[in-house]
Design an enzyme around this catalytic site. Structure first.
Site, PDB file in Angstrom:
ATOM      1  N   GLN A 152      19.176 -13.740   8.001  1.00 52.17           N
ATOM      2  CA  GLN A 152      18.431 -12.977   6.830  1.00 52.17           C
ATOM      3  C   GLN A 152      19.729 -13.139   5.818  1.00 52.17           C
ATOM      4  O   GLN A 152      18.720 -13.073   4.752  1.00 52.17           O
ATOM      5  CB  GLN A 152      18.087 -11.378   7.705  1.00 52.17           C
ATOM      6  CG  GLN A 152      18.943 -10.636   5.950  1.00 52.17           C
ATOM      7  CD  GLN A 152      17.123 -10.056   5.784  1.00 52.17           C
ATOM      8  OE1 GLN A 152      16.383  -9.794   5.991  1.00 52.17           O
ATOM      9  NE2 GLN A 152      16.774 -11.050   4.224  1.00 52.17           N
ATOM     10  N   GLU A 213       9.982 -15.415  -1.727  1.00 54.73           N
ATOM     11  CA  GLU A 213       9.446 -13.751  -1.226  1.00 54.73           C
ATOM     12  C   GLU A 213      10.098 -13.658  -2.449  1.00 54.73           C
ATOM     13  O   GLU A 213      11.364 -12.634  -2.760  1.00 54.73           O
ATOM     14  CB  GLU A 213       9.840 -13.137  -0.651  1.00 54.73           C
ATOM     15  CG  GLU A 213       9.942 -11.704  -0.458  1.00 54.73           C
ATOM     16  CD  GLU A 213       9.972 -10.764   0.226  1.00 54.73           C
ATOM     17  OE1 GLU A 213      10.679 -11.356   1.298  1.00 54.73           O
ATOM     18  OE2 GLU A 213       9.810  -9.923   0.570  1.00 54.73           O
TER      19      GLU A 213
HETATM   20 FE   FE2 Z   1       9.853 -10.657   6.208  1.00 56.75          FE
END
Ligand code: FE2
Length: 425
Positions: A152, A213
């Protein structure tokens, strides 16, 4: 004698109704009228039957943590990551497990029986990963859970990020994740992709990268991921999640990118609920929708599936793990409301998702496990429009969830009548 006979189901796009014979957890026969005896019979009332819903992109470690330690006020991806990083050091195994188990109970009730979940592996304790491996094993009779080792905070941006990734794989994770657009530079992003793909190749694993993203049209990691997929011959083992920058890219560039993606057999995952919620946040007006180019990807021959991504976590306060809600949002934001496009919407939360997860023996067919969902709907359009009650959820021939049909009763001037929201003519 059969274990179970489900009578009177409708399949998408077929006029007549069918019976499904089940024995020892497997579909034995599908026919318009089966005469065999069964220990148990169930009348589906001509309602639509679909394979179990597949969520190809989820974050089970964060699900249901909404408000811990605070709510996301800006509604941005970056504030969500900040909140998650505030919560991470205080995660307790027992609470993560309790939330994950509760989440999966919701999933099963919604007929979502296969979930690919990313799990953050930038926490040096790997606590959430250990918990989700346990949850996966304990819930395996009811849900197929596939874990992605997801860095992450960035693979190269995290101290010992590579070591943590390797440790995660040693623990039995089947999919290698990444987040190139969140690395310090585009160059580092490319390096992370090459390293992660090589790792997956050498371990014979799948790849699923959170890719571009962002609303930044210059975020083009999908090009490098596609190139590495081709170069290493990884094909459909690789999935690119989100791809929201493609929404904002130059059309000419995309016209070159799409055939390259098709050539590599890479698969794409769009997350309509979360993309429409998080993207375009730096825009005033007009505001970009931010979803990747799903109809164009499909037209180019790239497999696309939908994910739910989040339920009540630092990034998204809504949701109940209903993949029909995801398909409904996708239909609106992607303007996919033609009849053939509606079939595609359903496919992206069922069969196309199963392709992304590389699920075997998936689908309602003789010889496959008796896994399916009976909806309170007669057509695909009604399934998408109403996101109706899951009357019965079957897993390995057993009803693992059931919900009574929904009806509303009107009382207009003393005269009562029922409304069921289906078009009658
Ligand atoms: Fe995701």
């Amino acid at each position: 004698m059969l274990n179970c006979l489900v009578r009177n189901v409708s399949f998408p796009g077929k006029d007549k109704t069918y019976d499904i014979a089940i024995h020892q957890g497997v579909i034995r026969e599908i026919d318009s009228s089966i005469t065999a005896e069964a220990a148990k019979e169930l009348d589906a009332g001509g309602n639509l039957v679909v394979p179990p819903f597949v969520d190809s992109h989820f974050h089970l470690d964060a699900a249901l943590s909404l408000g811990l330690p605070r709510f996301n006020q800006s509604g941005t991806l970056l504030e969500g990551i900040e909140i998650w990083n505030e919560l991470k050091p205080d995660l307790k195994a027992e609470q993560v497990k309790q939330r994950a188990m509760e989440m999966l109970r919701w999933s099963i009730a919604r007929g979502t029986l296969a979930v690919r979940t990313h799990v953050d592996v930038t926490d040096p304790s790997l606590l959430a990963l250990d918990v989700l491996l346990e949850v996966k094993d304990e819930m395996k009779n009811w849900v197929d859970l596939q874990l992605v080792a997801f860095p992450q905070d960035g693979l190269l941006r995290t101290k010992e990020g590579k070591e943590l990734m390797v440790r995660a794989l040693e623990k039995g994770v089947e999919v290698v994740g990444g987040i190139p657009h969140f690395e310090r530079t585009a160059e580092e992003g490319r390096k992370s992709i090459s390293w992660l793909c090589s790792l997956a190749e050498s371990h014979g694993l799948l790849v699923d990268i959170h890719c571009d993203e962002t609303d930044d049209p210059n975020s083009r990691h999908i090009e490098h991921l596609t190139y590495e997929t081709l170069r290493m011959g990884l094909g459909e083992r690789v999935a690119a999640s989100h791809l929201t920058s493609m929404h904002s890219m130059d059309n000419y560039y995309v016209s070159k990118l799409l055939p390259l993606m098709a050539e590599s057999s890479i698969q794409a995952i769009c997350n309509p609920l979360i993309n429409i919620h998080l993207q375009g946040r730096h825009d005033t007006y007009p505001k970009r929708r931010g979803l990747t180019r799903v109809p164009e990807l499909l037209n180019a021959g790239v497999n696309v599936a939908f994910g739910h991504d989040c339920v009540m976590d630092p990034w998204y306060p809504m949701g109940s793990h209903d993949m029909l809600e995801v398909a409904h949002m996708g239909g609106h934001c992607l303007q996919m409301m033609g009849t053939e496009q509606m079939n595609l919407l359903l496919e992206m939360v069922t069969t196309r998702g199963a392709e992304v997860l590389n699920l075997e023996r998936y689908g309602i067919a003789v010889g496959n496990p008796a896994d399916f969902v009976v909806l309170q709907a007669k057509s695909v359009m009604d399934a998408l429009r109403l996101q109706p009650v899951r009357l019965f959820v079957f897993r390995r021939g057993e009803v693992v969830a059931s919900t009574p049909p929904s009806t509303s009763t009107l009382n207009l001037g003393g005269e009562t009548s029922s409304v069921d929201f289906h078009l009658k003519r």
